[in-house]
Design an enzyme around this catalytic site. Structure first.
Site, PDB file in Angstrom:
ATOM      1  N   GLU A  13      35.410  11.981  25.830  1.00 30.35           N
ATOM      2  CA  GLU A  13      35.035  11.153  24.806  1.00 30.35           C
ATOM      3  C   GLU A  13      33.467  10.405  25.596  1.00 30.35           C
ATOM      4  OE1 GLU A  13      38.758   9.010  21.550  1.00 30.35           O
ATOM      5  OE2 GLU A  13      37.936   8.095  23.881  1.00 30.35           O
ATOM      6  N   CYS A  14      32.696  10.341  25.057  1.00 31.71           N
ATOM      7  CA  CYS A  14      31.551   9.305  25.701  1.00 31.71           C
ATOM      8  C   CYS A  14      31.993   9.827  26.916  1.00 31.71           C
ATOM      9  CB  CYS A  14      31.444   8.083  25.364  1.00 31.71           C
ATOM     10  SG  CYS A  14      30.087   7.010  25.480  1.00 31.71           S
ATOM     11  N   GLY A  15      31.892   9.126  28.419  1.00 29.69           N
ATOM     12  CA  GLY A  15      31.857   9.440  29.222  1.00 29.69           C
ATOM     13  C   GLY A  15      32.801  10.579  29.807  1.00 29.69           C
ATOM     14  N   ALA A  45      32.548  14.719  22.808  1.00 26.76           N
ATOM     15  CA  ALA A  45      31.867  14.715  22.479  1.00 26.76           C
ATOM     16  C   ALA A  45      31.261  12.987  22.789  1.00 26.76           C
ATOM     17  CB  ALA A  45      31.865  14.472  20.947  1.00 26.76           C
TER      18      ALA A  45
END
Length: 451
Positions: free
Chosen positions: A325-327, A423
């Site tokens: 996720e994200c990072g 994502a």
């Protein structure tokens, strides 16, 4: 049991330092407090944890339903002598900033929590009473039980207290004067993480001492004590569960405690590791979870650890079940720019390059839907998510559709297949435990296939 929410008319009112000071003061008094944070914020709970030495938990009425939030609150407050919930933004500011859904007020209304309203009286006096009156009457039940003056010295407090009590009918429980050591620095729209602030424990300890001198403890107990017979819930850790490797260090520090517990409850045994400092994944890992954080601040260190980048690349490319996720998503890409614009090599599993933008790229709540089947999603399913990032990728993927709940604006994002979710959107497994079960089931299948 002492139970209350600390909230304010707006962000920047000092809710976090007041919450931490009260938690530290309660701890000194032997009240065994626990902490909660309204909304999807990762950073404020880090401050709570730094004070208490125990987990702080999020209460989010977009990422989870009302029954789930009641269950989570009861579960994590059990066995404690006090529960302090920190609000988010302004008291009524909820979804999109134009509704009260998922606001601090919504949480207080769902849980029946009485509210201590923090006021920062800089540049206002009688107008504060008008502001409080508006907050009291804006909803049929405001739950506001008392007031507190933040960043306010003794002299003005002496004149403000009787005026506010006369005009609003609410008691003022005390005040916290301006303290340079209590100023917490910010990055983007939030605070620096607790680990980045020098002498944080000493600073909060000092604020707790000053708070104790200026707080009416008898009145606090009279207003906010409630009967509660919730027993402590034992930890869900399972030593015999399927091993799931979870990144946890300075670069990857944004994992919801409730998400980790949801994985444990689904049958996972968590193996924490550091992409910055470890040379390899945990040897028995059957799945990989890369949460968000600040990898851009540690791009050079992540790049230097070539052994770990290779291990992650081989695991994901080899089909190990992975949630990023994200990072964590940016770490799986080709390169990552640091704050100065220098690009460093990352794991190289996904095609995109992570680049810095000068503004928030996508911010706030959304609903994530799937057209096809993947490890986590079934066709047509939707899940609530949250995004917050100043970095973007040149390749965001097209495996899912994210849609803003009020405006309907949508965009494609994510790389998904039978063993991958990668994502920007953050998932909240505590609100969608079926996603945790599917991830753990995929890990079990991986284990069975590689025994």
């Amino acid at each position: 049991m002492l139970e209350l929410m600390i909230t304010a008319p707006a962000s920047g009112s000092g809710k976090t330092i007041l919450t931490c000071a009260l938690l530290a003061a309660l701890k000194k008094r032997g009240r065994t407090p626990c902490a909660f944070k309204c909304g999807p914020d990762y950073i404020d709970p880090m401050f709570h944890r730094s004070v208490l030495g125990v987990e702080s938990h999020n209460l989010d009425l977009f990422l989870a339903g009302e029954d789930d939030v009641r269950r989570l609150y009861a579960k994590y407050s059990g066995g404690h002598g006090a529960a302090v919930t920190e609000g988010a933004m302004g008291f009524y500011d909820g979804l999109g900033g134009t509704t009260d859904r998922a606001s601090a007020w919504h949480v207080s209304d769902t849980l029946g929590l009485p509210v201590l309203l923090a006021l920062r009286p800089k540049g206002a006096s009688l107008t504060l009473a008008a502001q409080v009156g508006g907050l009291q009457s804006f909803r049929r039940e405001s739950h506001i039980a008392g007031l507190f003056l933040n960043d306010c010295s003794t002299m003005p407090a002496k004149s403000l207290v009787p005026m506010l009590e006369r005009e609003t009918g609410l008691p003022v429980l005390g005040w916290l004067p301006h303290m340079e050591e209590a100023v917490l620095e910010s990055r983007h729209l939030g605070l620096y993480t607790a680990g980045e602030i020098e002498n944080l424990s000493a600073r909060i300890d000092r604020a707790a001492d000053v708070l104790s001198e200026n707080l009416d403890w008898d009145q606090l107990d009279a207003l906010f004590s409630r009967r509660a017979d919730r027993a402590a819930v034992p930890a869900a850790e399972r030593v015999d569960g399927v091993p799931v490797a979870v990144a946890r260090d300075e670069a990857f520090c944004f994992a919801y405690a409730e998400t980790l517990d949801a994985l444990r409850e689904a049958g996972a045994s968590l193996r924490f590791f550091s992409p910055l400092g470890d040379a390899a994944l945990p040897g028995d890992a059957c799945a990989l979870y890369l949460p968000g954080g600040y990898p851009e601040l540690h791009a050079a260190g992540l790049a230097e650890n070539a052994d770990m980048r290779r291990a992650v690349r081989d695991a994901v490319a080899g089909g190990m079940p992975t949630v990023a996720e994200c990072g964590g998503f940016l770490y799986l890409g080709q390169t990552l720019e640091d704050g100065g614009g220098r690009a460093y090599p990352m794991a190289g599993v996904l095609p995109g390059e992570a680049v810095r933008r000068e503004r928030l790229v996508r911010f706030g709540y959304a609903e994530l839907s799937a057209a096809g089947a993947s490890m986590l999603f079934r066709p047509g399913e939707a899940a609530p998510v949250h995004e917050f990032h100043y970095w973007d990728s040149t390749e965001n993927g097209d495996g899912l559709v994210a849609r803003k709940p009020l405006t309907g604006r949508s965009w494609q994002c994510g790389f998904v297949n039978e063993h991958l979710y990668a994502a920007f959107p953050h998932l909240y497994f505590a609100g969608r435990p079926e996603l945790a079960r599917r991830f753990v089931r995929a890990a079990e299948h991986w284990r069975d296939a590689h025994e």
